[in-house]
Scaffold this active site. Structure first.
Site, PDB file in Angstrom:
ATOM      1  N   HIS A 117       0.863  -1.180   0.000  1.00 45.65           N
ATOM      2  CA  HIS A 117       0.000   0.000   0.000  1.00 45.65           C
ATOM      3  C   HIS A 117       0.905   1.237   0.000  1.00 45.65           C
ATOM      4  CE1 HIS A 117      -2.762   2.973   1.797  1.00 45.65           C
ATOM      5  NE2 HIS A 117      -3.748   2.168   1.479  1.00 45.65           N
ATOM      6  N   ASP A 126       3.228  -3.824   8.164  1.00 43.85           N
ATOM      7  CA  ASP A 126       1.963  -3.122   7.985  1.00 43.85           C
ATOM      8  C   ASP A 126       0.849  -4.124   8.266  1.00 43.85           C
ATOM      9  OD1 ASP A 126      -0.399  -2.158   6.955  1.00 43.85           O
ATOM     10  OD2 ASP A 126       0.450  -1.463   5.066  1.00 43.85           O
ATOM     11  N   GLN A 144      -4.342  -4.822   7.081  1.00 45.22           N
ATOM     12  CA  GLN A 144      -5.293  -5.815   6.562  1.00 45.22           C
ATOM     13  C   GLN A 144      -5.215  -7.138   7.315  1.00 45.22           C
ATOM     14  OE1 GLN A 144      -7.658  -5.140   4.630  1.00 45.22           O
ATOM     15  NE2 GLN A 144      -7.002  -3.202   3.765  1.00 45.22           N
ATOM     16  N   LYS A 182     -10.129  -0.564  10.749  1.00 39.44           N
ATOM     17  CA  LYS A 182     -10.156  -1.810   9.976  1.00 39.44           C
ATOM     18  C   LYS A 182     -10.537  -2.989  10.860  1.00 39.44           C
ATOM     19  CE  LYS A 182      -7.577   0.006   6.399  1.00 39.44           C
ATOM     20  NZ  LYS A 182      -8.019   0.251   5.046  1.00 39.44           N
ATOM     21  N   CYS A 198      -4.676   2.333  -3.667  1.00 37.90           N
ATOM     22  CA  CYS A 198      -3.444   2.914  -3.106  1.00 37.90           C
ATOM     23  C   CYS A 198      -2.271   1.959  -3.302  1.00 37.90           C
ATOM     24  CB  CYS A 198      -3.601   3.258  -1.630  1.00 37.90           C
ATOM     25  SG  CYS A 198      -4.932   4.399  -1.307  1.00 37.90           S
TER      26      CYS A 198
HETATM   27  N1  PMP Z   1      -1.793  -0.505   4.537  1.00 38.37           N
HETATM   28  C1  PMP Z   1      -2.724  -1.295   4.012  1.00 38.37           C
HETATM   29  C2  PMP Z   1      -2.325  -2.672   3.572  1.00 38.37           C
HETATM   30  C3  PMP Z   1      -4.039  -0.842   3.908  1.00 38.37           C
HETATM   31  O1  PMP Z   1      -4.973  -1.630   3.367  1.00 38.37           O
HETATM   32  C4  PMP Z   1      -4.372   0.457   4.375  1.00 38.37           C
HETATM   33  C5  PMP Z   1      -5.774   0.998   4.277  1.00 38.37           C
HETATM   34  N2  PMP Z   1      -6.351   0.956   3.021  1.00 38.37           N
HETATM   35  C6  PMP Z   1      -3.354   1.235   4.915  1.00 38.37           C
HETATM   36  C7  PMP Z   1      -2.075   0.725   4.990  1.00 38.37           C
HETATM   37  C8  PMP Z   1      -3.591   2.618   5.392  1.00 38.37           C
HETATM   38  O2  PMP Z   1      -4.438   2.615   6.505  1.00 38.37           O
HETATM   39  P1  PMP Z   1      -5.035   3.985   7.045  1.00 38.37           P
HETATM   40  O3  PMP Z   1      -5.662   4.650   5.859  1.00 38.37           O
HETATM   41  O4  PMP Z   1      -6.038   3.558   8.060  1.00 38.37           O
HETATM   42  O5  PMP Z   1      -3.918   4.762   7.611  1.00 38.37           O
END
Ligand code: PMP
Length: 398
Positions: A113, A190, A193, A216, A353
């Site tokens: 991401h 990270d 997920q 999440k 993203c």
């Molecule tokens: N890493 C991953 C793998 C994600 O799926 C997400 C959220 N889409 C994020 C980071 C970022 O999370 P947040 O927008 O809650 O900071």
């Protein structure tokens, strides 16, 4: 399970398949936040009256709870942040420059991401370090052998998702950590997920830093946490300055508080922390291994159903958790998502993203369906039938 989520009473016909973007909220969380504002509202770490002490205690108890949830050795290893993005930026900006210098290497996967990609890319640029992005397989999953091979004696940071957000594959963090530690690198995980879909133990997996977001895992937006190994945090400077994070401030010099509040300058998101605690309590009580298995089965059911439809490309593999990305040849994912929306099915379409991954897959975007504890086989069946209908509609097939 669905009964516990008022969202589904407000949207009885909706098939919600976008939990990877954000989860719906159980009543227990909504009650806890309302109760905090109605009955317990006071600032933390400053007031000298009972309510303020009690609120500080409740806030710090959640830190302990998060430590337990992640399998951390101590609450001092848990920093409250705005979420995964904030957590990862904190590590890259505060810890990164301590270890990454000219000639060092940072390794990330091609499936990250943006929030576990750009902070490292920018750190590498600032420090004149090498930024290595490792290959993915044609199905969008991480090529683990290539990732392990990319780690060299110059590597200082390996930053990887535990579960990726497009293909939903689960990375063998312990294996990656063993290789990284052997060359003296740290592993930044990270967990955005992962936390809602498997049991996490940062010590067992050998993570040096671990980031996640409350929203999440059935908790509030705007709150998350960063786990950092105690000995690493000891040398990590704060990057935001202000109230609450200090020990002493003089005209010419300031010193910092001990422990994680050093990284929590200003009034924190107290209601968010209380809400996160309530969400984790609810999660521990309500979500068990059977619920995880159910999500996994729904993903398998969807992959199998989609694979049987001509012209559909499915990303991910059998080990993918709770997330299935796909494309229908000749139809833009945004058009497909709009068609599905008209059938009251909420999925995500876009680059998620993860533009470096889209570039590697050679597509501008994908459609992504993702599951939470409130989804069932009927939801999956409705999606499969709607994708079949979309194919007939867009391809002009009767
Ligand atoms: N890493 C991953 C793998 C994600 O799926 C997400 C959220 N889409 C994020 C980071 C970022 O999370 P947040 O927008 O809650 O900071």
């Amino acid at each position: 399970m669905r009964e516990q989520f008022p969202f589904f009473k407000a949207h009885p016909e909706l098939v919600y398949l976008d939990t990877a973007a954000t989860s719906q909220k159980p009543q227990a969380l909504l009650d806890a936040i309302q109760n905090y504002y109605v009955n317990d509202n006071a600032n933390v770490h400053r007031g000298l009256y009972k309510l303020a002490y009690d609120t500080t205690e409740a806030y710090e108890n959640v830190r302990q709870q998060v430590a337990g949830f992640l399998g951390a050795a101590s609450a001092d290893e848990i920093i409250f942040t705005r979420g995964t993005t904030d957590s990862l930026n904190l590590v890259a900006s505060a810890y990164g420059p301590q270890v990454v210098a000219a000639g060092s290497q940072i390794v990330v996967t091609g499936a990250e991401h943006h929030s576990n990609f750009i902070p490292w890319q920018q750190l590498a640029k600032r420090q004149q370090a090498t930024f290595t992005v490792t290959p993915v397989k044609p199905d969008g999953t991480v090529d683990i052998a290539a990732l392990l091979a990319a780690i060299t004696p110059q590597t200082k940071v390996v930053a990887v998702a535990q579960v990726t957000n497009v293909a939903g594959d689960t990375l063998p963090i312990a294996k990656i950590a063993a290789k990284a530690h052997a060359v003296g690198a740290v592993v930044v995980v990270d967990g955005a997920q992962a936390v809602a879909h498997l049991a996490v133990d940062v010590q067992a997996m050998g993570a040096d830093f671990y980031a996640f977001s409350g929203h999440k895992i059935y908790g509030p937006t705007g709150i998350g946490a960063l786990y950092g190994r105690a000995d690493l945090l000891q040398h990590m400077p704060p990057i935001q300055f202000g109230g609450e994070m200090i020990s002493e401030v003089r005209d010419d010099v300031s010193t910092w508080a001990d422990g994680p509040i050093k990284y929590e300058a200003g009034t924190p998101h107290i209601a968010g922390v209380i809400g996160l605690g309530a969400a984790l309590t609810w999660f521990n009580q309500s979500v068990n291994a059977a619920a995880f298995d159910n999500e996994h089965q729904l993903a398998d059911q969807l992959r199998a159903g989609l694979a049987a439809i001509p012209d559909v490309t499915v990303y991910g593999n059998q080990a993918s958790l709770a997330t299935v990305s796909f494309n229908l040849t000749g139809i833009h994912p945004h058009d497909l998502a709009t068609f599905l929306d008209e059938q009251q099915i909420a999925v995500r379409a876009g680059h998620h993203c993860a533009q470096p991954l889209m570039a590697r897959l050679g597509v501008p975007a994908t459609v992504r369906a993702s599951f939470g504890v409130y989804n069932n086989a009927d939801d999956v069946e409705r999606l499969i039938q709607a994708v079949q209908a979309a194919r007939r509609y867009f391809h002009g097939i009767d």
